[in-house]
Design an enzyme around this catalytic site. Sequence first.
Site, PDB file in Angstrom:
ATOM      1  N   ASP A  37      59.527 -53.447 -11.715  1.00  0.00           N
ATOM      2  CA  ASP A  37      59.446 -53.096 -10.298  1.00  0.00           C
ATOM      3  C   ASP A  37      59.155 -51.603 -10.223  1.00  0.00           C
ATOM      4  O   ASP A  37      60.050 -50.778 -10.406  1.00  0.00           O
ATOM      5  CB  ASP A  37      60.760 -53.442  -9.593  1.00  0.00           C
ATOM      6  N   LYS A 100      53.290 -43.805  -5.632  1.00  0.00           N
ATOM      7  CA  LYS A 100      52.849 -45.158  -5.287  1.00  0.00           C
ATOM      8  C   LYS A 100      52.134 -45.197  -3.939  1.00  0.00           C
ATOM      9  O   LYS A 100      51.283 -46.056  -3.704  1.00  0.00           O
ATOM     10  CB  LYS A 100      54.066 -46.094  -5.275  1.00  0.00           C
ATOM     11  N   GLU A 203      55.792 -58.283  -4.014  1.00  0.00           N
ATOM     12  CA  GLU A 203      57.213 -57.968  -3.934  1.00  0.00           C
ATOM     13  C   GLU A 203      58.006 -58.950  -3.062  1.00  0.00           C
ATOM     14  O   GLU A 203      59.104 -59.364  -3.454  1.00  0.00           O
ATOM     15  CB  GLU A 203      57.398 -56.532  -3.446  1.00  0.00           C
ATOM     16  N   ASP A 225      62.249 -55.369   3.663  1.00  0.00           N
ATOM     17  CA  ASP A 225      62.340 -54.499   2.494  1.00  0.00           C
ATOM     18  C   ASP A 225      62.402 -53.047   2.972  1.00  0.00           C
ATOM     19  O   ASP A 225      61.390 -52.475   3.372  1.00  0.00           O
ATOM     20  CB  ASP A 225      61.125 -54.724   1.587  1.00  0.00           C
TER      21      ASP A 225
END
Length: 439
Positions: A37, A100, A203, A225
Site C-alpha cells: 500500500d 503520490k 484501493e 477513505d
Amino acid sequence: MSGEISMIGSVILALFLAGYLGQQYLPPPKPRVVGLDLGTTYCSVGVFHPGVGDVEVIADRQGRKSIPSAVSFTLTEVLAGHEAMDLADSNPQNTIYDAKRFIGKVFEPDLLEQESARYPFQVVNNNGSAEFQVTTNVTFTVSPEFIGSRLLLKMKKMAEDHLGVPIHKAVISVPAEFDERQRNYTIRAANLAGLEILRVINEPTAAAMAYGLHKVEVFNVLVVDLGGGTLDVSLLNKQGGMFITRAMAGNNKLGGQDFSQRLLQHMMEQVRQTLGVAATLEEDIHRLRQSAEEAKLNLTLRTSVDVRVPLRLRRAETPGAPEPPPAVFRTTITRQAFEELNEDLFQKILAPVETVLAEGRLAKEEVDEIVLVGGSTRIPRIRRLIGHFFGKEPNTSVDPDLAVVIGVAIQAGIMGGSWPLQVSAIEIPNRHLRKVNFN
C-alpha cells in the site's frame, strides 16, 4: 478397465492425503509475494501466510506497521519513512512527501504552480511532469516515481528481514481514479525498487476484501477513505466475486494533516497568550507539531489529553542579553475543543458522499455496507457524522489504517498460489468513470 480406474482413484486419494498431512505436519512455505500500500501519507507492506491463512502486516524494528511516505536527502544519505519525517522541519527543502499526488500526472503550468505552492520543497515542471528539486552538495531533480521507489525499497527490505527470504514480486494498490499512465508510473516505481508487479488493485476493492466482503452476499458498498492528506469516497457494486466502481468523489486537500494543523495553530496561539512570546524557532514548532499530532491520536480514545512541551522561545534580541531559560508550555486539550476547531472540515466529508450516491443513482438506504479506511476515520466525530447520515453504524471490524494493505496482501496470496485458497476479487474496469473533486 476397472483396475485402471481403481488405480487412478488410489493415486488421487494418496495426493489428497499427502496434501493434508503436509498442511498438518510440514512447515508452511515462506510467502514470496507481498502486498504493498503506497499511500499518500503512509505506506504499509503485508503478506498472506500459506497454510494458516492469516494476513500479517509487517512492522519495522520499532514495531510500527506503517511508515510515513516521506524521503529526505542529506549530504551523506537518502532516508525514507520515519527517519525522513524527523527531518521535515530541520531539512524542509530536501524532504519530499505527498509524491503520490504527482506521480504519472501531466500538469498545465498554472495548475502545477498552484499545487506546489503548499509545499516547502521546490516542485519544477519538466514538460508537464512534476519533479522535485533537491540541493545537498549539488542541485538535482528527482521524479515522483523515484521517491516512490525509495519507499518501496524500504518496505521490500522490511519484508525480507522479517521473512528471511528475498522478495521480488508484489501486488500493489492504487486509487480507483488512477488512469493507465498513473498506474504504469506506479509500476515503474516498483521496478526501480527491484519488484515485479503481478497485479495492480484499486484501493477501495482492496479495502472491501479486507472486510471479507468478497465472500459474503452484499451488493452496494460505500468506501470512505480519509487518510492524512486526501479524502476518497467510492461506491462499489458487487455481483458474485466481481466488483465494479460505480461512482467516485473526493477532496484532494482534506485529511488528517489539516486536522492536526488546526490544533497546531490553536496551541501556538495559546503559547503566545500564556508565555507572551510566539514560537518561531524550528525546533519549537517541530515539538509543538509532534504534540498536536499525538494529542489528535489520543483524543480518539480519550475525552481529554494533557500536553506538556519544553520550548526555547526566541525573545526580542537585545545586544548583550543572555539566552532566555527554557520554558514549558502546558495545556489540556478536550475532544470537544478539537471537534469545534475542525467541525467545518468534518462537514466537508459529506459532500462527496452525497455526490457518489447521486452519481450511482442510489438511495442511502440501499447501501449494504459502509467501510471506513484511513486513520482519520478513527476520529469519533467523523464516525458519528457518517453513522447519522446513513442511519446505521459503519463497519469498523478492520483497522482502518491497515484495511488496504490487508486486502492487497490477500490478493498477493492469491497471485502466489497460497493455500488455503481464497476467493479472488475481480475488478471490472469502468472506462467512463470520472472522479468529482471538492477542493
